[in-house]
Design an enzyme around this catalytic site. Structure first.
Site, mmCIF file in Angstrom:
data_model
loop_
_atom_site.group_PDB
_atom_site.id
_atom_site.type_symbol
_atom_site.label_atom_id
_atom_site.label_comp_id
_atom_site.label_asym_id
_atom_site.label_seq_id
_atom_site.Cartn_x
_atom_site.Cartn_y
_atom_site.Cartn_z
ATOM 1 N N ASP A 72 -2.879 19.102 66.383
ATOM 2 C CA ASP A 72 -1.767 19.926 67.340
ATOM 3 C C ASP A 72 -1.257 20.107 68.417
ATOM 4 O O ASP A 72 -2.484 20.386 69.180
ATOM 5 C CB ASP A 72 -1.219 21.577 66.590
ATOM 6 C CG ASP A 72 -0.642 21.520 64.991
ATOM 7 O OD1 ASP A 72 -2.102 20.803 64.378
ATOM 8 O OD2 ASP A 72 -0.125 22.076 64.774
ATOM 9 N N HIS A 74 1.969 19.732 70.409
ATOM 10 C CA HIS A 74 3.001 20.735 70.219
ATOM 11 C C HIS A 74 4.637 20.375 71.793
ATOM 12 O O HIS A 74 3.934 22.298 72.173
ATOM 13 C CB HIS A 74 2.793 22.119 69.392
ATOM 14 C CG HIS A 74 2.994 22.224 68.476
ATOM 15 N ND1 HIS A 74 4.077 21.962 68.156
ATOM 16 C CD2 HIS A 74 1.893 22.953 67.111
ATOM 17 C CE1 HIS A 74 4.075 22.203 66.218
ATOM 18 N NE2 HIS A 74 2.135 22.149 65.632
ATOM 19 N N ASP A 153 2.188 16.535 64.766
ATOM 20 C CA ASP A 153 2.961 17.906 65.912
ATOM 21 C C ASP A 153 2.440 17.699 67.340
ATOM 22 O O ASP A 153 2.372 18.781 67.798
ATOM 23 C CB ASP A 153 2.396 19.456 64.665
ATOM 24 C CG ASP A 153 3.007 19.563 63.453
ATOM 25 O OD1 ASP A 153 3.551 18.615 62.882
ATOM 26 O OD2 ASP A 153 2.373 20.841 63.182
ATOM 27 N N ASP A 156 8.180 20.013 69.356
ATOM 28 C CA ASP A 156 8.424 21.624 68.771
ATOM 29 C C ASP A 156 7.352 23.078 70.073
ATOM 30 O O ASP A 156 6.426 21.898 70.186
ATOM 31 C CB ASP A 156 8.714 22.058 68.106
ATOM 32 C CG ASP A 156 9.929 20.896 67.163
ATOM 33 O OD1 ASP A 156 10.490 21.251 68.274
ATOM 34 O OD2 ASP A 156 9.336 21.241 65.853
ATOM 35 N N ARG A 157 8.157 23.865 69.464
ATOM 36 C CA ARG A 157 6.877 24.914 70.717
ATOM 37 C C ARG A 157 6.935 24.955 72.323
ATOM 38 O O ARG A 157 7.259 25.999 72.580
ATOM 39 C CB ARG A 157 5.751 25.247 70.280
ATOM 40 C CG ARG A 157 5.876 24.892 68.657
ATOM 41 C CD ARG A 157 7.033 26.128 68.015
ATOM 42 N NE ARG A 157 6.203 27.003 66.352
ATOM 43 C CZ ARG A 157 7.167 28.009 65.763
ATOM 44 N NH1 ARG A 157 8.131 28.407 65.938
ATOM 45 N NH2 ARG A 157 6.566 27.725 64.231
ATOM 46 N N ASN A 185 4.469 17.433 59.854
ATOM 47 C CA ASN A 185 5.563 18.479 59.156
ATOM 48 C C ASN A 185 6.559 18.375 60.391
ATOM 49 O O ASN A 185 7.925 18.092 60.279
ATOM 50 C CB ASN A 185 5.126 19.265 58.545
ATOM 51 C CG ASN A 185 4.975 20.520 59.501
ATOM 52 O OD1 ASN A 185 3.822 20.366 59.977
ATOM 53 N ND2 ASN A 185 5.722 21.634 59.490
ATOM 54 N N HIS A 186 6.485 18.534 62.108
ATOM 55 C CA HIS A 186 7.032 18.476 62.866
ATOM 56 C C HIS A 186 8.282 17.123 63.474
ATOM 57 O O HIS A 186 8.988 17.291 64.599
ATOM 58 C CB HIS A 186 6.479 19.479 64.549
ATOM 59 C CG HIS A 186 6.771 21.012 64.060
ATOM 60 N ND1 HIS A 186 7.994 22.084 64.079
ATOM 61 C CD2 HIS A 186 5.554 21.366 63.597
ATOM 62 C CE1 HIS A 186 7.351 22.641 63.971
ATOM 63 N NE2 HIS A 186 6.074 22.999 63.387
ATOM 64 N N HIS A 234 -2.195 15.249 58.673
ATOM 65 C CA HIS A 234 -1.695 16.455 59.307
ATOM 66 C C HIS A 234 -2.042 17.296 58.737
ATOM 67 O O HIS A 234 -2.572 18.728 58.684
ATOM 68 C CB HIS A 234 -0.092 16.517 59.660
ATOM 69 C CG HIS A 234 0.429 18.068 60.347
ATOM 70 N ND1 HIS A 234 0.020 17.941 61.540
ATOM 71 C CD2 HIS A 234 1.219 18.438 59.674
ATOM 72 C CE1 HIS A 234 0.490 19.394 62.003
ATOM 73 N NE2 HIS A 234 0.786 19.446 60.968
ATOM 74 N N ARG A 282 4.487 28.909 53.481
ATOM 75 C CA ARG A 282 4.740 28.005 53.949
ATOM 76 C C ARG A 282 6.229 27.845 53.679
ATOM 77 O O ARG A 282 7.722 27.793 53.927
ATOM 78 C CB ARG A 282 4.647 26.889 54.198
ATOM 79 C CG ARG A 282 3.358 27.393 54.975
ATOM 80 C CD ARG A 282 2.689 26.449 55.628
ATOM 81 N NE ARG A 282 1.391 25.742 56.340
ATOM 82 C CZ ARG A 282 1.607 25.892 57.630
ATOM 83 N NH1 ARG A 282 2.604 26.084 58.657
ATOM 84 N NH2 ARG A 282 0.341 25.787 58.808
ATOM 85 N N HIS A 309 -2.625 21.269 61.044
ATOM 86 C CA HIS A 309 -0.969 21.883 61.268
ATOM 87 C C HIS A 309 -1.560 23.520 60.805
ATOM 88 O O HIS A 309 -0.669 24.040 61.200
ATOM 89 C CB HIS A 309 -1.511 21.684 59.863
ATOM 90 C CG HIS A 309 0.307 22.048 58.858
ATOM 91 N ND1 HIS A 309 1.546 21.962 58.969
ATOM 92 C CD2 HIS A 309 0.445 22.578 57.083
ATOM 93 C CE1 HIS A 309 1.370 22.747 58.916
ATOM 94 N NE2 HIS A 309 1.393 23.418 57.707
#
Length: 382
Positions: A72, A74, A153, A156-157, A185-186, A234, A282, A309
């Site tokens: 990730d 992000h 990923d 995001d964030r 997943n993002h 992922h 989740r 992940h």
């Protein structure tokens, strides 16, 4: 309708367009000028061209060593640059120098029309590419660059998701055998519309560009097999995946489904407290235990799983006697975690080493890339 013939002149212009984006992100990008580097039309065109290339690759990649694997990111663009600086870029020293000279030279003088035409058609030093979609067996020590597989990923964030995706897809377009990107997943509308990416793109540009990025994500591969012994994804394993030929049933573009193989590959997690499979907290996919992992590897005749992940304190974490390793590559995640980042490197003999990256404490984000040193931890050999 006759298909338009693509000339070498067209290819040179596209190459010049992509190289210009890479150079700007490498040598001209700054926090305060982030919105001034590109217009929406440039980013939309880049997404469209990257989509065509990535869509031409299989949904399950077959890759060779040597290769580095990152988890990730992000939106932590400063840290991505820092990790490239520490571990090595997917560029040779000569190529990096070319990008630097070309980019900075262009900023020092005002170009007339003939200069601009010349710049658009120039290209960075080229390398031998694979034929008919096949992959060359690379010798990166001799060629002087690193090859990367990213586990998803990207968005995001963090504050600079657009830069992370833009740099990686531009590198992918320029050097398709050096950069590979899986879907996390993002990279899904249902997730990134809530966790920052939609807000970032629409604030800086517009919703049409957001749609261009979603269309790009919808063709990303979901997993990769390295040298027929390691599977990378992922999220995690799937009880429903019994043979790799199953991937031929999935037709892209597609959104990540709520259940099934693709949902598990992007959402599942290992759990030492369970043996087989159990519903995940989740609210998507499952958690799986050591018994399920061993059955999965045996069924597919594989030896190891590399996945991302989950935030792990040291940047990497082994599970079930090193049959699985989690890699996370966003240090100090969200500014609230004291985690390091990791890059997993696999050499041509399937010897695995892990590069641990920790930004210097107390320095601004913009200065991190020049102050962090890697730590090499030789872990295992398959």
């Amino acid at each position: 309708m006759a298909k338009e013939k693509i000339t070498s002149e067209d290819q040179k212009k596209v190459r010049g367009f992509v190289n210009k984006i890479i150079g700007k992100l490498m040598f001209k990008w700054k926090h305060r000028t982030a919105m001034d580097l590109f217009c929406p039309a440039e980013l939309a065109e880049l997404c469209l061209r990257a989509r065509e290339l990535i869509w031409s690759e299989p949904i399950c990649l077959n890759l060779q060593t040597p290769i580095c694997v990152m988890g990730d990111l992000h939106g932590q663009f400063d840290d991505l640059l820092g990790m490239f600086d520490s571990n090595g870029w997917p560029l040779t020293d000569a190529e990096q120098k070319w990008f630097q000279e070309k980019t900075l030279r262009g900023s020092k003088r005002k170009q007339n029309k003939s200069d601009l035409k010349s710049t658009q058609q120039d290209s960075a030093p080229q390398f031998q590419r694979s034929q008919a979609g096949g992959e060359l067996k690379p010798d990166t020590e001799q060629l002087g660059y690193k090859r990367y597989l990213f586990l998803g990923d990207y968005v995001d964030r963090g504050p600079y998701s657009m830069e992370v995706v833009t740099l990686l897809i531009a590198l992918k377009l320029a050097y398709p055998d050096r950069v590979y990107m899986l879907r996390g997943n993002h990279e899904s509308r249902s997730v990134n519309c809530h966790y920052g990416f939609f807000r970032e793109v629409t604030y800086r540009y517009d919703s049409q560009l957001y749609e261009c990025f979603q269309n790009l994500f919808n063709v990303f591969p979901f997993c990769a097999i390295i040298e027929n012994v390691i599977i990378c994804m992922h999220g995690g394993i799937s009880e429903q995946l019994t043979h790799l030929n199953q991937f031929t049933a999935f037709k892209r573009p597609l959104e990540i489904p709520d259940v099934g193989v693709l949902a598990d590959l992007t959402w599942a997690d290992p759990d030492p407290t369970v043996k087989t499979y159990k519903a995940s907290s989740r609210g998507a996919s499952y958690v799986f235990g050591s018994q399920a992992l061993r059955a999965f590897l045996k069924k597919l005749n594989l030896q190891m799983v590399i996945r991302a992940h989950q935030v792990v304190e040291d940047g990497y974490e082994f599970f079930d006697g090193r049959r699985l390793v989690t890699i996370f590559s966003a240090p100090n995640y969200c500014g609230q975690n004291d985690n390091t980042a990791a890059i997993l490197c696999i050499d041509k003999n399937l010897k695995i080493s892990i590069v641990v990256y920790r930004p210097a404490i107390g320095l601004p984000h913009a200065e991190r890339r020049f102050t962090s040193n890697p730590i090499y931890d030789i872990t295992c050999c398959l």
